[in-house]
Enzyme design. Structure first.
Site, PDB file in Angstrom:
ATOM      1  N   CYS A   7      33.394  31.794  66.590  1.00 58.21           N
ATOM      2  CA  CYS A   7      33.965  31.425  67.892  1.00 58.21           C
ATOM      3  C   CYS A   7      34.322  29.949  67.970  1.00 58.21           C
ATOM      4  O   CYS A   7      35.135  29.483  67.197  1.00 58.21           O
ATOM      5  CB  CYS A   7      33.052  31.873  69.026  1.00 58.21           C
ATOM      6  SG  CYS A   7      33.911  31.844  70.607  1.00 58.21           S
ATOM      7  N   HIS A  54      33.505  37.413  67.900  1.00 56.86           N
ATOM      8  CA  HIS A  54      32.041  37.441  67.909  1.00 56.86           C
ATOM      9  C   HIS A  54      31.535  38.656  67.131  1.00 56.86           C
ATOM     10  O   HIS A  54      31.450  39.747  67.699  1.00 56.86           O
ATOM     11  CB  HIS A  54      31.529  37.545  69.347  1.00 56.86           C
ATOM     12  CG  HIS A  54      31.707  36.288  70.132  1.00 56.86           C
ATOM     13  ND1 HIS A  54      30.772  35.286  70.147  1.00 56.86           N
ATOM     14  CD2 HIS A  54      32.730  35.866  70.903  1.00 56.86           C
ATOM     15  CE1 HIS A  54      31.198  34.292  70.902  1.00 56.86           C
ATOM     16  NE2 HIS A  54      32.385  34.612  71.376  1.00 56.86           N
ATOM     17  N   GLU A  77      28.596  39.452  66.397  1.00 51.28           N
ATOM     18  CA  GLU A  77      27.350  39.958  66.999  1.00 51.28           C
ATOM     19  C   GLU A  77      27.615  40.817  68.226  1.00 51.28           C
ATOM     20  O   GLU A  77      26.702  41.467  68.730  1.00 51.28           O
ATOM     21  CB  GLU A  77      26.405  38.791  67.332  1.00 51.28           C
ATOM     22  CG  GLU A  77      26.830  37.890  68.481  1.00 51.28           C
ATOM     23  CD  GLU A  77      27.904  36.884  68.107  1.00 51.28           C
ATOM     24  OE1 GLU A  77      28.373  36.889  66.950  1.00 51.28           O
ATOM     25  OE2 GLU A  77      28.310  36.105  68.985  1.00 51.28           O
TER      26      GLU A  77
END
Lengths: 225, 257
Positions: free
Chosen positions: A93, A203, A205
C-alpha cells in the site's frame, strides 16, 4: 561461522516494520496464518531486529507525509535501506509509494527513492474510458494483470482480484520493473519488482485466498526474481 | 475489466450474538458472530460489517474480543460500527483488527469528530453512516432528512447536503440507510441512494430494505451504489452470497466471483 545451529538453518523470521502508522494486526495475522512452524512473525520498531530478520515487510497506511516522517523520526530508514539491499523485502500500500522518488500527496513529499518515479493523484475528476465519473479513492476489488513472471505470483491466477484502497498511484520510470497492473480509468502500476524487493499497491492481508497466497510466496521466497 | 461492485453482509450484534436487524420486533438469533463471519467469508463476501447494537456500553469489551477473533480468521475488510464516539473508541477497534469504523450519531452531534478522526487515522478507515428518511410530500421535489435514534428523531439536516459535508470533513465512504425501508424487504430507497452517490466522490454503500436479489441489482444499476449491504436475506439461508453475486453478474454488473 561454518557451524550453523539447527535454529539457524530451520528458523526464519519475518519482521513487520512498525513505525507508528497504526494497526499492523491484519498484516501480522495474515502472515501468521500462512506461516509454517519454522517461521516467526515479529512486529517491530527495533532496527536490530529488522537487521537480523530473514525477511522484511514494510506496511503503509494513511498519508505519505506522516509515513515518511515517522520512518525518519523512528530512525528506521537506514534499516529499511539495508534490508532492501540484502534480503527478501515486501512493501504494501503506502509502502510502495514510500519507495518512489516523490509523491504529490500533501503538497509534495520526497520519498525513499528506491524506485525512480512518482506517486500521482487520480484527481477529483477521474473518469473511466467511456467518460463516466469514477469514485476516488479507488476502493474495492480490482483485477491485477501480471506483467512479469515472478515467484511472488506463484499460484495466483493472472487477473485475480485484490483489495485496494488508495487515491494515489505510482508511475515508475523503468517500465521493466512493473510486475503487475490494474485498470481504473487508466492502466497503472500496482506491483514493482527489482532483485530482492517487491512492492504492491493492494492489501494482500485483505485479499482473501490470493492475498494469503502472496504472503505465503513471500515467506518462502529466496529473494531472487 | 475494472473495479467490482461489492456485497457486504451486515452482522447486527447484540450481547455477543448476531440478531436480525434492529427494526424487527421479533429479534431472531442468527448465531455466533465469528462463525457467521467465517461462513460469509467462505461464500465470497467482499467485506463484512459488524454493527454493535448492544444497548449498554458495558459489553464493549466483548465486541473488542469478537472483532479480534473475526480479524484473525477472516482476511477480507472488516468495518465495525455502533457506539463509536471518540478517537479512543476508533483506536481500540482498529487495534483489534477492524479496517474501518462506522460513525453515525456522533457525527451528527459533533461533525468535528469526523474531521479529527480522518486526520488522525486517515479517511480510508472512516465510514460515516447516514440514516435518512424521505420528508417531501407527494408531488414535491424529493427531499430526505437525517434522523437519529433508530429513525425516531429528526435533525433538520438535508441528507444530500450532509453527505457532502461529511465527505468534505474526511469521510472515506458513506453507508446510507433508508429508515423508511429498513426492515421492510421492499428494496432500497433508490432515489436517495442515487442522489447521494452522484453528489459525492467517495463510494456509497446502499442499505436498508433488501428483500430479494433483484433489490441488490437495482441498488447498483438504478441507485448507482458502489456496494450493497444486506443482513436478513443472508442470515437465515434464504440466499447465499454466491447466489447474489451470480444474479448481479447476470445483470451485467462486474463482481468478484
Amino acid at each position: 561461522m561454518t557451524n550453523l545451529t539447527e535454529s539457524d538453518t530451520n528458523q526464519s523470521t519475518v519482521a513487520v516494520i512498525d513505525y507508528g502508522m497504526g494497526n499492523l494486526h491484519s498484516v501480522a495475522k495474515a502472515l501468521e496464518h500462512v506461516a509454517d512452524e519454522y517461521t516467526k512473525v515479529i512486529v517491530t520498531s527495533d532496527p536490530a531486529v529488522i537487521d537480523a530478520a530473514d525477511r522484511v515487510l514494510l506496511p503503509g497506511v494513511g498519508a505519505i507525509r506522516d509515513c515518511i516522517g515517522e520512518m525518519h523520526n523512528t530512525g528506521l530508514v537506514p534499516s529499511i535501506r539495508k534490508a532492501m539491499k540484502e534480503k527478501p523485502f515486501l512493501a504494501i500500500c503506502v509502502g510502495i509509494q514510500s519507495l518512489m522518488s516523490h509523491s504529490e500527496e500533501n503538497g509534495g513529499v520526497d520519498c525513499l527513492n528506491h524506485f525512480a518515479g512518482n506517486a500521482l493523484f487520480f484527481g477529483d475528476n477521474h473518469r473511466d474510458h467511456d467518460g463516466s465519473k469514477l469514485k476516488v479513492p479507488h476502493m474495492g476489488w480490482n483485477q491485477v494483470k501480471h506483467t512479469l513472471n515472478h515467484p511472488l505470483w506463484a499460484g495466483i491466477p493472472d487477473n485475480a482480484r485484490f483489495y485496494f484502497v488508495h487515491s494515489f498511484y505510482v508511475v515508475p520510470e523503468n517500465k521493466a520493473e512493473v510486475a503487475g497492473t490494474c485498470d481504473y480509468g487508466l492502466e497503472f502500476c500496482v506491483a514493482l519488482a527489482r532483485d530482492n524487493v517487491f512492492a504492491v499497491q493492494f492489501h494482500p492481508e485483505k485479499s482473501h485466498k490470493d492475498g494469503l497466497q502472496l504472503y505465503k510466496n513471500f515467506i518462502h521466497w529466496n529473494g531472487k526474481p | 475489466m475494472g473495479l467490482a461492485k461489492r456485497i457486504i453482509p451486515c452482522l447486527d450484534v447484540d450481547n455477543g450474538r448476531v440478531v436480525k436487524g434492529v427494526q424487527f420486533l421479533d429479534i431472531r438469533d442468527a448465531g455466533d458472530p465469528v462463525e457467521v463471519a467465517k461462513r460469509y467469508d467462505e461464500q465470497g463476501a467482499d467485506e463484512i460489517t459488524f454493527l454493535d447494537i448492544t444497548a449498554s456500553s458495558d459489553d464493549r469489551e466483548t465486541t473488542v474480543h469478537m472483532v479480534e477473533a473475526i480479524a484473525s480468521q477472516v482476511f477480507i475488510p472488516l468495518t465495525v460500527g455502533g457506539g463509536i464516539r471518540t478517537c479512543e473508541d476508533i483506536r481500540r477497534m482498529l487495534n483489534a483488527g477492524a479496517d474501518k469504523v462506522g460513525i453515525n450519531t456522533a457525527a451528527v452531534f459533533n461533525p468535528e469528530f469526523v474531521r479529527e478522526a480522518a486526520q488522525r487515522f486517515g479517511s480510508q478507515c472512516i465510514v460515516v453512516a447516514i440514516d435518512a428518511k424521505k420528508v417531501s410530500a407527494e408531488g414535491e421535489p424529493d427531499k430526505w432528512e437525517i434522523f437519529t435514534h433508530g429513525g425516531r428523531k429528526p435533525t433538520g439536516l438535508d441528507a444530500v447536503e450532509w453527505a457532502k459535508k461529511m465527505v468534505a470533513y474526511g469521510a472515506g465512504e458513506i453507508l446510507l440507510t433508508s429508515m423508511d425501508r429498513d426492515g421492510t424487504k421492499n428494496g432500497f430507497d433508490l432515489g436517495v441512494t442515487r442522489a447521494i452517490s452522484e453528489a459525492v466522490h467517495v463510494p456509497v454503500i446502499a442499505s436498508g430494505g433488501v428483500g430479494n436479489l433483484d433489490h441488490l441489482v437495482d441498488g447498483v444499476i438504478e441507485g448507482k451504489a458502489d456496494a450493497v449491504l444486506a443482513a436478513s436475506i443472508f442470515h437465515f439461508g434464504e440466499h447465499s452470497i454466491a447466489e447474489a453475486k451470480q444474479r448481479m453478474t447476470d445483470a451485467g454488473i462486474e463482481m468478484r466471483l
